[in-house]
Structures are given as structure tokens and as C-alpha cells.
Design a protein around this motif. Structure first.
Motif, PDB file in Angstrom:
ATOM      1  N   LYS A 216       0.841  -1.174   0.000  1.00 52.35           N
ATOM      2  CA  LYS A 216       0.000   0.000   0.000  1.00 52.35           C
ATOM      3  C   LYS A 216       0.881   1.228   0.000  1.00 52.35           C
ATOM      4  O   LYS A 216       1.695   1.433   0.894  1.00 52.35           O
ATOM      5  N   VAL A 217       0.710   2.053  -1.015  1.00 59.50           N
ATOM      6  CA  VAL A 217       1.390   3.338  -1.076  1.00 59.50           C
ATOM      7  C   VAL A 217       0.311   4.405  -1.078  1.00 59.50           C
ATOM      8  O   VAL A 217      -0.562   4.397  -1.956  1.00 59.50           O
TER       9      VAL A 217
ATOM     10  N   TYR B  50       7.853  10.982  -8.995  1.00 56.35           N
ATOM     11  CA  TYR B  50       7.781  11.267 -10.423  1.00 56.35           C
ATOM     12  C   TYR B  50       6.750  12.374 -10.653  1.00 56.35           C
ATOM     13  O   TYR B  50       5.821  12.533  -9.874  1.00 56.35           O
TER      14      TYR B  50
ATOM     15  N   GLN C  91       4.025  13.234 -13.835  1.00 54.79           N
ATOM     16  CA  GLN C  91       3.442  12.611 -15.010  1.00 54.79           C
ATOM     17  C   GLN C  91       2.746  13.682 -15.826  1.00 54.79           C
ATOM     18  O   GLN C  91       1.793  14.316 -15.348  1.00 54.79           O
TER      19      GLN C  91
ATOM     20  N   LEU D  84       3.409  11.393  -8.831  1.00 54.36           N
ATOM     21  CA  LEU D  84       3.281   9.998  -8.411  1.00 54.36           C
ATOM     22  C   LEU D  84       4.443   9.604  -7.506  1.00 54.36           C
ATOM     23  O   LEU D  84       5.599   9.904  -7.811  1.00 54.36           O
TER      24      LEU D  84
ATOM     25  N   GLN E  86       8.141  -1.590  -8.993  1.00 56.16           N
ATOM     26  CA  GLN E  86       7.774  -0.372  -8.279  1.00 56.16           C
ATOM     27  C   GLN E  86       6.265  -0.364  -8.062  1.00 56.16           C
ATOM     28  O   GLN E  86       5.491  -0.663  -8.976  1.00 56.16           O
TER      29      GLN E  86
ATOM     30  N   PHE F  29       3.044   1.928  -7.021  1.00 56.68           N
ATOM     31  CA  PHE F  29       2.709   3.343  -7.123  1.00 56.68           C
ATOM     32  C   PHE F  29       1.547   3.744  -6.228  1.00 56.68           C
ATOM     33  O   PHE F  29       0.624   2.954  -5.968  1.00 56.68           O
ATOM     34  N   GLY F  30       1.590   4.994  -5.804  1.00 63.76           N
ATOM     35  CA  GLY F  30       0.459   5.594  -5.120  1.00 63.76           C
ATOM     36  C   GLY F  30      -0.567   6.076  -6.123  1.00 63.76           C
ATOM     37  O   GLY F  30      -0.345   6.009  -7.337  1.00 63.76           O
ATOM     38  N   PRO F  31      -1.686   6.610  -5.630  1.00 63.76           N
ATOM     39  CA  PRO F  31      -2.779   7.036  -6.517  1.00 63.76           C
ATOM     40  C   PRO F  31      -2.506   8.356  -7.231  1.00 63.76           C
ATOM     41  O   PRO F  31      -3.197   8.691  -8.183  1.00 63.76           O
TER      42      PRO F  31
END
Lengths: 114, 111
Positions: A3-4, A35, A37, A90, A103, A105-107
Motif C-alpha cells: 500500500k502506497v 515522479y 506525469q 506519483l 515499483q 505506485f500511489g494514486p
């Protein structure tokens, strides 16, 4: 299941404000990444961290800084927000123990700078 | 420096048609490549990686070192495959391994 989480889904700030984006992961991952995006540009790495208090610049670090005081938390800081920092941000994490280097990723946080 | 190129920003195919999303890379080291996917209103997630030589959701990708390519293929596209797809290259940099992403291809599968 990894969970991120990211502190905000949407954020609106004014030019010149100091902005904090927070990311937390609950899988004891060593590596964390930020990051941005943008359409047509894909994901571009801003900063990453491979351990507490350690950080390395990515491809576009200008105008950003980061903080990693605890293993589970990685913060992205915009010292003085500008309109060209309007973007989707992100966060991701990965484990060196996993040979796959996947990797997670979070939402995302959609930041608008006015 | 390493680079990942996805030449198509947008790709539309009809349901049941074959689909191929192109990815080319440049890297002086030994490449490890991945495909990540982002469905509408979902977070970015790993689809497949070349070292596993696996098929996920009917998708496959073969690393061609001669052509420096890692194209993603599916013989019969489904509407639920509509998503943004990113090709990524693993790079060893300093004390950590990081990914370099391409600019992404938005796939739309038409009914």
C-alpha cells in the motif's frame, strides 16, 4: 498487499507558496521515488531515496527538494511553487530484497499552481 | 544516457483485432525492461517484465536486443485493455536501481 498512499488527491496552490507532498508506504521498502506525469512526456523522475536520510537527484530535480526522515515516509517539497509545476505527482516504492525491482505506485496527487 | 521511446501517443484498434505497442530503448548496459499499465482512475501498476517471459492478460513482450525493442503484443484486443501503457528500462544508478519510462501510449479498444 503493498500500500502506497499519498496525502492528497487534489491540491491547489498559489505561485510562490511552499508545497509539501507526502507519501507513505507500509511494506518496509528501502527505495522510494517521486515522479511527475505529464501528457506526452510520460513519467519523469524527480528524486529518489534508497535509505533513510539518503536521496539522489533524478532527471528533473530543479525546483524540488525531498525529505526522508523515516523509512516509510518520503516527502516532496516545492520551495516556491510555479505554474510550470502544475502536474500529476506519483510516488512509488520498491524493495531491494525483491529481485524484480517492481515499483508500487500511489494514486497520485494532482497539483494545480495558480 | 539511457532512453526509452514509444513512438505512438495514441493507438486505436477494434475489439478482437491484434494489437502491438512499440517500445525501443537505448542503453549501454544489459537491459531489463518492463511494461506498466494505468487503467482509467486506477494507479499505475506492473503488467509484465521481460525476464519472466510471462503472458499477463494475454499480453506478451519479447526483448529483441538486435533491434533494441520490447514491443507489447496481444493477438485479440478486448475493450478492457483500453489504458495508458508505459515501457520502462531498469537502470543501475549510484546506490539504487531506477526506472526510465517512455512517454506512454494510450490504447483505445473500440467495440
Amino acid at each position: 498487499d503493498v500500500k502506497v498512499t499519498q496525502s492528497s488527491r487534489y491540491l491547489v496552490k498559489r505561485t510562490g507558496e511552499k508545497v509539501f507532498l507526502e507519501c507513505v508506504q507500509d511494506m518496509d521498502h528501502e527505495n522510494m521515488f517521486w515522479y511527475r506525469q505529464d501528457p506526452g512526456l510520460g513519467l519523469r523522475l524527480i528524486y529518489f531515496s534508497y535509505d533513510v536520510k539518503m536521496k539522489e537527484k533524478g532527471d528533473i530535480p530543479e525546483g524540488y527538494s525531498v525529505s526522508r526522515e523515516k523509512k516509510e515516509r518520503f516527502s516532496l517539497i516545492l520551495e516556491s511553487a510555479s505554474t510550470n509545476q502544475t502536474s500529476m505527482y506519483l510516488c512509488a516504492s520498491s524493495s531491494t530484497r525483491e529481485s524484480t525491482d517492481t515499483q508500487y505506485f500511489g494514486p497520485g496527487t494532482r497539483l494545480t499552481v495558480l | 544516457a539511457q532512453r526509452v521511446t514509444q513512438p505512438e501517443k495514441l493507438l486505436s484498434v477494434f475489439k478482437g483485432a491484434p494489437v502491438e505497442l512499440k517500445c525501443n530503448y537505448s542503453y549501454s548496459g544489459s537491459p531489463e525492461l518492463f511494461w506498466y499499465v494505468q487503467y482509467s482512475r486506477q494507479r499505475l501498476q506492473l503488467l509484465l517484465r521481460h525476464i519472466s517471459r510471462e503472458s499477463i492478460k494475454g499480453f506478451t513482450a519479447d526483448l529483441n536486443k538486435g533491434e533494441t525493442s520490447f514491443h507489447l503484443k496481444k493477438p485479440f484486443a478486448q475493450e478492457e485493455d483500453s489504458a495508458m501503457y508505459y515501457c520502462a528500462l531498469k537502470v543501475a544508478s549510484g546506490s539504487a536501481r531506477q526506472l526510465t519510462f517512455g512517454s506512454g501510449t494510450q490504447l483505445t479498444v473500440l467495440p
